[in-house]
Design an enzyme around this catalytic site. Sequence first.
Site, PDB file in Angstrom:
ATOM      1  N   ARG A 103      -0.239  18.588   2.460  1.00  0.00           N
ATOM      2  CA  ARG A 103       1.201  18.869   2.406  1.00  0.00           C
ATOM      3  C   ARG A 103       1.682  18.645   0.983  1.00  0.00           C
ATOM      4  O   ARG A 103       0.917  18.236   0.109  1.00  0.00           O
ATOM      5  CB  ARG A 103       1.953  17.924   3.343  1.00  0.00           C
ATOM      6  CG  ARG A 103       1.634  16.455   3.067  1.00  0.00           C
ATOM      7  CD  ARG A 103       2.504  15.493   3.820  1.00  0.00           C
ATOM      8  NE  ARG A 103       2.030  14.131   3.761  1.00  0.00           N
ATOM      9  CZ  ARG A 103       2.185  13.297   2.737  1.00  0.00           C
ATOM     10  NH1 ARG A 103       2.794  13.721   1.642  1.00  0.00           N
ATOM     11  NH2 ARG A 103       1.729  12.057   2.779  1.00  0.00           N
ATOM     12  N   HIS A 137       0.815  -1.216   0.000  1.00  0.00           N
ATOM     13  CA  HIS A 137       0.000   0.000   0.000  1.00  0.00           C
ATOM     14  C   HIS A 137       0.848   1.267   0.000  1.00  0.00           C
ATOM     15  O   HIS A 137       0.377   2.337   0.383  1.00  0.00           O
ATOM     16  CB  HIS A 137      -0.969   0.010   1.189  1.00  0.00           C
ATOM     17  CG  HIS A 137      -1.835  -1.207   1.268  1.00  0.00           C
ATOM     18  ND1 HIS A 137      -2.808  -1.494   0.333  1.00  0.00           N
ATOM     19  CD2 HIS A 137      -1.856  -2.242   2.151  1.00  0.00           C
ATOM     20  CE1 HIS A 137      -3.399  -2.633   0.645  1.00  0.00           C
ATOM     21  NE2 HIS A 137      -2.837  -3.113   1.733  1.00  0.00           N
TER      22      HIS A 137
END
Length: 672
Positions: free
Chosen positions: A292, A235
Site C-alpha cells: 500500500r 516499534h
Amino acid sequence: MFTTLLIANRGEIACRVAATARRMGLRTVAVYSDADATARHVAACDSAVHIGGPEPRESYLRGDAILAAARQMGAQAIHPGYGFLSENEGFAQACADAGIVFVGPPNSAIAAMGSKSAAKTLMDKAGVPLVPGYHGDNQDPQFLQDQADAMGYPVLIKASAGGGGKGMRIVESSADFAAALASCQREAASSFGDDKVLIERYLQKPRHIEIQVFADTHGNAVYLFERDCSVQRRHQKVIEEAPAPGMTEARRRAMGEAAVAAARAVNYVGAGTVEFIVEPDGRFYFMEMNTRLQVEHPVTEMITGHDLVEWQLRVAAGEALPVTQAELAITGHAIEARIYAENPDNGFLPSIGTLTALNFPPHSAFRNADIRVDGGVQAGDSISPYYDPMIAKLIVHGADREQARARMVQALGQVQAVGVQTNIAFLRRLMLDSAFASADLDTGLIARRHDSLFPPVEPAPGRILALALAGLQAQRGLRHSRLLQNAAAADPWAQRDGWRIAGAYEQTTTLLDGEFAHDVSVKRHGATWALAHGDSTQTLEWDAQAVDAAQYQLRIRLDGADASGTIIFRGEDIHVFADGIVRVLKVHDPVEHAQDAAGAHGGGLTAPMPGKIIAIAVKPGDAVKSGQTLLVMEAMKMEHAIMAPTDGTVEEIFFEVGDQVADGAELASLTD
C-alpha cells in the site's frame, strides 16, 4: 481514466487522496462513520456516504458497506488509503468481482506478502537478502558452529523453548562460540527441560530503511529511492527522512534492485514499500513488504518531485509509469514528523478531546513546498478514542539534511495545539538532540537518548511568566502598557487601567506551573509598570493584538529585553507559546478551589489515560482494601487495573462496562 473515485478511509490520508483527485478533475466520494459526520475528509470530497457506527469494525472495515456506497454513487474505483482495508486481499478480490478498480496491487500480491514466513521463502527464492539464521533440528555443536561462522559474528544463541532472557548468549567471535553454546544449552535444559537452540545473526544498532517501489501493468518497475524510518517509539515510526543519511550510491542501487526484485516476485502493481533492517556496516535484510501507500510517502514526493497518489491512480487506470529508473533523481533532503495527540511523558499514551486551537506556520497543504502539512483535523474537531490519534504530518524540505533539520526545528516551534496533549515539544527536542543531529540513528535511539529527550521539568522562566501576566492584563482590557493606547471607557469608573488615587497599583497573581507555584505581582507607578517575582523587580511593557476572545499575540519588553509569544486561554489554563516551546500555566483562585484544598474530592479516582472500561469489580457500598482492583481499563490494547489507594467504601461508580473515558475522568469515589 475513471471519473468517480471513492476513498475508503478517513483523516489525513483521505484528505490527501482527495486533494490529488480533485486536481486531476476526478469526482470524489467520502465514506464516514457516526463519529466522522462533520470530519474534514467529508468536507474535502464532492459527496459522502454514511457507512456505520464509530468503531472501525462497524464502518471502515465493512467492505460490504463500502462497495454498496461505491455502487450507489457510481464510483468506478476505490482508493483504500492505508490501514483499514488497504491490505485486505478479500476486499481487493471483492472489488474485482464487482467490476470496481481497487487502487492497489492484485489480491494475489497482497496474499503473498501477507504471510511473513511465506514472504521470506519467496524473497529467498528471488535472491532478496534475509537475516541469516539457523532454526533447524541438527544440534551437533560443530554443525552449529559452522552455521555461525558462515553467518558472521556477532551471533545470538537462543533457547528454542526459551523466554525471559534465559538460555540466550551473544557471541562476539568464533573462538568464543563453543563455550557459549555449552553454557546456553545447560541453562536451557535447566530452565525449560529442552536444550535445543537456534542461531541468528545478532544485529547491533540496526536501522530501519525502506524502499519505495512502483510497478505498472506493462511490465515496468522502478524504485523511488529510500526512506530512513529508524526513529521509533513502541516499534512505531516517529520521524522519517529521505534520503537515508550516509547512504552510498552503490548500497542505494543494491537495496533498490532488491526491492524491485521483491515486487516482481509477486507480480506487483502499484505503490509498495519494501522494508529492510540495516546493520552499521551496510548489510541489509528483508523484513516485510507493505502492499500500500505508506504514511511517510510525502518525503519521497519532496525529494523526487513526483505525486505518488497521482501515480497510483494512473497505474490503476492502466497507464504506464510516467518515468524510467534513469529519469528519477534525488533533490535535497526531506524530513517528516508525525504530530500525535499523545503524552510522551506517560508512555506515549493517546490523548482524546477537542482541539480548541490548532495553528501551523505558513505552509502548503498536501503539495510540495519548503514546509508542507498533511492534516485531517482542524480547530474544533475532536480526537476520538476510535481511531489513530494523528493530528497532522509536518514535512519540510531543504537543500541538505542540516537545512531540513533546522527548518523542522523552526516549524515545530510555530505549531500551536490546545485541547489535547501532543508530542510537539518531544519532536522538537528530538530534532535538537545531538545524536539525531549527527545522524547517529538506530531503532533504539529514543531509549538510548532517554535522559536528553525527557529532561527534568524546570520552573517557567521569567519571560514566560511576564507573557502570561501581560496576557491576563490584555484579557482584562489593558492591551497596551502605554495607557493612552487603550480605549477609554465613557464612564471613568469603568476604566481598567489600574488608576489609583495615590498613583500606585499592585496586583499579585499565583500562577501554577505543574508542581511549581509562582507569586507574580504587576505594579504601576504613574505611567510605569513593573513585574515582581521572587526577589526580582523588572520594568514591563507590553503590546497585545487580539486574534479572538481567547487568543492574543504579544510583544513584551522586560528590563529592555524584548520577547514575543502567543497566549491562548482555555478555561483556567493559560497556554504560553514562546521560544519554540509551550508552557501551560493556571491562575490559582484560592476562593474557587477552597473545597479542593479541603479535600472535598479527595476520594475520587481518575483515569490515568483515555480508554475503555472493560470490567468493574465492585459496586457502591462495597468495603475495599488498599490496592484492591476496582475497575479495569483497556488502552492501546493493554489492560490497566485501577486500584483503591486506601481502605474505604465505594460511594459511586461513574461509568459502565463498555464506556469510553477521557484522560483524567473521575471513575469512582470512595469514602472513609
